[in-house]
Motif scaffolding. Sequence first.
Motif, PDB file in Angstrom:
ATOM      1  N   THR A 169      -4.470  -8.954  39.229  1.00  0.00           N
ATOM      2  CA  THR A 169      -4.688 -10.038  40.185  1.00  0.00           C
ATOM      3  C   THR A 169      -4.381 -11.371  39.526  1.00  0.00           C
ATOM      4  O   THR A 169      -4.906 -11.679  38.454  1.00  0.00           O
ATOM      5  CB  THR A 169      -6.129 -10.025  40.708  1.00  0.00           C
ATOM      6  OG1 THR A 169      -6.360  -8.763  41.336  1.00  0.00           O
ATOM      7  CG2 THR A 169      -6.374 -11.140  41.705  1.00  0.00           C
ATOM      8  N   GLU A 175      -4.233 -14.384  41.655  1.00  0.00           N
ATOM      9  CA  GLU A 175      -4.988 -15.377  42.408  1.00  0.00           C
ATOM     10  C   GLU A 175      -5.602 -14.712  43.637  1.00  0.00           C
ATOM     11  O   GLU A 175      -5.023 -13.782  44.200  1.00  0.00           O
ATOM     12  CB  GLU A 175      -4.047 -16.501  42.854  1.00  0.00           C
ATOM     13  CG  GLU A 175      -4.688 -17.574  43.692  1.00  0.00           C
ATOM     14  CD  GLU A 175      -3.702 -18.621  44.181  1.00  0.00           C
ATOM     15  OE1 GLU A 175      -4.171 -19.693  44.561  1.00  0.00           O
ATOM     16  OE2 GLU A 175      -2.485 -18.366  44.198  1.00  0.00           O
ATOM     17  N   VAL A 176      -6.769 -15.195  44.040  1.00  0.00           N
ATOM     18  CA  VAL A 176      -7.404 -14.759  45.276  1.00  0.00           C
ATOM     19  C   VAL A 176      -7.792 -16.010  46.053  1.00  0.00           C
ATOM     20  O   VAL A 176      -8.457 -16.897  45.514  1.00  0.00           O
ATOM     21  CB  VAL A 176      -8.670 -13.908  45.029  1.00  0.00           C
ATOM     22  CG1 VAL A 176      -9.317 -13.516  46.352  1.00  0.00           C
ATOM     23  CG2 VAL A 176      -8.352 -12.674  44.213  1.00  0.00           C
ATOM     24  N   ALA A 216      -9.561 -12.103  52.292  1.00  0.00           N
ATOM     25  CA  ALA A 216      -9.242 -12.340  50.886  1.00  0.00           C
ATOM     26  C   ALA A 216      -7.759 -12.059  50.696  1.00  0.00           C
ATOM     27  O   ALA A 216      -7.307 -10.929  50.869  1.00  0.00           O
ATOM     28  CB  ALA A 216     -10.079 -11.449  49.983  1.00  0.00           C
ATOM     29  N   HIS A 217      -7.000 -13.106  50.401  1.00  0.00           N
ATOM     30  CA  HIS A 217      -5.565 -12.979  50.169  1.00  0.00           C
ATOM     31  C   HIS A 217      -5.342 -12.907  48.664  1.00  0.00           C
ATOM     32  O   HIS A 217      -5.605 -13.857  47.936  1.00  0.00           O
ATOM     33  CB  HIS A 217      -4.829 -14.178  50.770  1.00  0.00           C
ATOM     34  CG  HIS A 217      -3.367 -14.158  50.509  1.00  0.00           C
ATOM     35  ND1 HIS A 217      -2.639 -15.301  50.356  1.00  0.00           N
ATOM     36  CD2 HIS A 217      -2.492 -13.142  50.386  1.00  0.00           C
ATOM     37  CE1 HIS A 217      -1.372 -14.990  50.138  1.00  0.00           C
ATOM     38  NE2 HIS A 217      -1.268 -13.676  50.146  1.00  0.00           N
ATOM     39  N   HIS A 218      -4.878 -11.756  48.206  1.00  0.00           N
ATOM     40  CA  HIS A 218      -4.670 -11.504  46.787  1.00  0.00           C
ATOM     41  C   HIS A 218      -3.191 -11.647  46.445  1.00  0.00           C
ATOM     42  O   HIS A 218      -2.343 -11.057  47.118  1.00  0.00           O
ATOM     43  CB  HIS A 218      -5.086 -10.074  46.417  1.00  0.00           C
ATOM     44  CG  HIS A 218      -6.495  -9.744  46.775  1.00  0.00           C
ATOM     45  ND1 HIS A 218      -7.516  -9.806  45.867  1.00  0.00           N
ATOM     46  CD2 HIS A 218      -7.051  -9.339  47.946  1.00  0.00           C
ATOM     47  CE1 HIS A 218      -8.641  -9.441  46.453  1.00  0.00           C
ATOM     48  NE2 HIS A 218      -8.388  -9.163  47.713  1.00  0.00           N
ATOM     49  N   THR A 219      -2.904 -12.397  45.406  1.00  0.00           N
ATOM     50  CA  THR A 219      -1.578 -12.412  44.805  1.00  0.00           C
ATOM     51  C   THR A 219      -1.694 -11.560  43.547  1.00  0.00           C
ATOM     52  O   THR A 219      -2.611 -11.766  42.747  1.00  0.00           O
ATOM     53  CB  THR A 219      -1.150 -13.847  44.438  1.00  0.00           C
ATOM     54  OG1 THR A 219      -1.223 -14.658  45.611  1.00  0.00           O
ATOM     55  CG2 THR A 219       0.262 -13.876  43.884  1.00  0.00           C
ATOM     56  N   ALA A 220      -0.783 -10.588  43.412  1.00  0.00           N
ATOM     57  CA  ALA A 220      -0.932  -9.629  42.322  1.00  0.00           C
ATOM     58  C   ALA A 220       0.426  -9.144  41.828  1.00  0.00           C
ATOM     59  O   ALA A 220       1.411  -9.176  42.555  1.00  0.00           O
ATOM     60  CB  ALA A 220      -1.755  -8.435  42.802  1.00  0.00           C
ATOM     61  N   GLU A 251       1.525  -9.135  46.954  1.00  0.00           N
ATOM     62  CA  GLU A 251       0.355  -9.670  47.646  1.00  0.00           C
ATOM     63  C   GLU A 251      -0.229  -8.625  48.583  1.00  0.00           C
ATOM     64  O   GLU A 251       0.453  -7.691  49.000  1.00  0.00           O
ATOM     65  CB  GLU A 251       0.671 -10.952  48.408  1.00  0.00           C
ATOM     66  CG  GLU A 251       1.617 -10.811  49.558  1.00  0.00           C
ATOM     67  CD  GLU A 251       1.913 -12.145  50.244  1.00  0.00           C
ATOM     68  OE1 GLU A 251       1.102 -13.096  50.176  1.00  0.00           O
ATOM     69  OE2 GLU A 251       2.982 -12.239  50.853  1.00  0.00           O
ATOM     70  N   TRP A 287      -3.963  -8.233  51.474  1.00  0.00           N
ATOM     71  CA  TRP A 287      -5.113  -8.866  52.113  1.00  0.00           C
ATOM     72  C   TRP A 287      -6.227  -7.844  52.295  1.00  0.00           C
ATOM     73  O   TRP A 287      -5.980  -6.724  52.725  1.00  0.00           O
ATOM     74  CB  TRP A 287      -4.752  -9.403  53.495  1.00  0.00           C
ATOM     75  CG  TRP A 287      -3.833 -10.571  53.482  1.00  0.00           C
ATOM     76  CD1 TRP A 287      -4.179 -11.889  53.574  1.00  0.00           C
ATOM     77  CD2 TRP A 287      -2.404 -10.556  53.391  1.00  0.00           C
ATOM     78  NE1 TRP A 287      -3.062 -12.687  53.531  1.00  0.00           N
ATOM     79  CE2 TRP A 287      -1.948 -11.892  53.411  1.00  0.00           C
ATOM     80  CE3 TRP A 287      -1.457  -9.539  53.269  1.00  0.00           C
ATOM     81  CZ2 TRP A 287      -0.611 -12.238  53.340  1.00  0.00           C
ATOM     82  CZ3 TRP A 287      -0.120  -9.877  53.192  1.00  0.00           C
ATOM     83  CH2 TRP A 287       0.290 -11.211  53.225  1.00  0.00           C
TER      84      TRP A 287
END
Length: 100
Positions: free
Chosen positions: A10, A12-13, A24-28, A33, A35
Motif C-alpha cells: 500500500t 496511500e489510502v 477507502a481508496h487504496h493506491t498500491a 488501485e 476500493w
Amino acid sequence: MAAQIADSKTIEVRLTQAENLVIAHHTATVVTEYWDIVYAPCLTDEEIAELVDLEEQIFMRYGIRPEHMVVTREENDYPHPWFPGSKSHTYSRLCPKVAL
C-alpha cells in the motif's frame, strides 16, 4: 485477484467517511488501485450521490462499471462497528485489474 491485492504494498489510502458509508481508496503496487466500500442499508441521498460519483470516476478512468470490478461482496446480517445503529451492512472490494 485477492492474492495480488494481498501481495501489493500500500502506497496511500484516502478515506471518505459519512454516517452510513465508508470508502477507502487504496493506491498500491501490483494492482495499482482498489476500493474498499462499507455501507449500511440506510444510505442518505448524499451518500448515494457519493457512490454515483465514484462510479462515474471509475468509468471515466477505466471505461468499465464497478459491477465488473468486484473482488469481494459480502452482505452481512450484523452491525458493522462503524455503523452500530444499523442491523446489517454490505462490504465490497473493487479492483479495476479484475476487469482488465
